[in-house]
Motif scaffolding. Structure first.
Motif: not given
Length: 243
Positions: A92-99
């Motif tokens: 989920l942290k990777a998702v937020e970083e991408k967003h």
């Protein structure tokens, strides 16, 4: 308020020292769950065996087998569960970083909605959005907490498993001690010792609760003894039914 003892110092240097290492991961639930499950399941085996009128030797064999197998199984499950939680956090942290990289305006709007729900409005709200989104690390941490309810206080899977296994073995051994030591009235002694173990585990919880330690202890003891009573009734009923 004057005369009230605080749990920690609020001097600037003490605060900085306390917060420098970040939040500590708690393994309390692993110890409590392991202790309760160890005492419950092992005493359930003992109670069920007594209800079926089995010998002390059979009780020990079944009890020790349960102690080792179920203890390892619970520790392994906790290890896998804690590892899965850490992996989910990383995902989920990777998702937020991408967003944040691809759609920063959308992520700022999410921050705005998060703080709006907390009661911020007008210029104060926009100030919070601007401050949070000005630091990428803070931005991501705020999104993890506000959107997913997750923090970066990651628990070590191996520690979680070891706490669970240790508590399971320690408290799960108690119902078997009277039979190992061949004490008189082993069944009654095991019942009393296990009830005290349940009460001890429950009262220990009071250190992290606002409830009185006696209330916590009695609640845990009642749950544990109810489980044991069900096991005893099942064993006695099967013995009567099957002869």
């Amino acid at each position: 308020m004057p005369g009230k003892r605080l749990e920690h110092s609020h001097r600037p240097a003490d605060i900085a020292s306390r917060l420098a290492s970040g939040p500590d991961a708690s393994y309390l639930r692993d110890w409590i769950y392991g202790g309760i499950d160890g005492a419950v399941t092992t005493f359930a085996v003992v109670a069920g065996s007594l209800g079926a009128d089995l010998s002390s030797k059979v009780i020990l064999i079944l009890g020790i087998a349960n102690l080792l197998a179920d203890g390892f199984s619970m520790a392994a499950a906790n290890f896998s569960g804690s590892k899965s939680e850490n992996e989910d956090y990383a995902r989920l942290k990777a998702v937020e970083e991408k967003h944040i990289s691809v759609a920063p305006d959308g992520e700022r709007e999410e921050i705005r909605q998060i703080f709006l729900a907390k009661g911020f409005e007008g210029e104060d709200l926009e100030t919070m959005v601007r401050l949070v989104s000005s630091n990428r690390t803070t931005w991501i941490e705020t999104m993890m907490q506000g959107e997913y309810g997750m923090t970066d206080a990651a628990r070590t899977p191996l520690k979680a498993a070891l706490y669970t296994f240790a508590a399971f073995i320690v408290f799960g051994s108690i119902p078997l001690l009277p039979f190992v030591l061949d004490l008189p009235a082993s069944a009654m002694t095991a019942t009393v010792m296990t009830a005290l173990a349940f009460f001890t585990i429950g009262s220990f919880r009071a250190h992290w609760s606002q409830r009185h330690w006696i209330s916590c202890g009695l609640e845990t003891m009642a749950i544990g003894m109810l489980a044991a009573g069900i096991a005893f009734a099942a064993g006695h009923g099967l013995q009567t039914l099957l002869g």
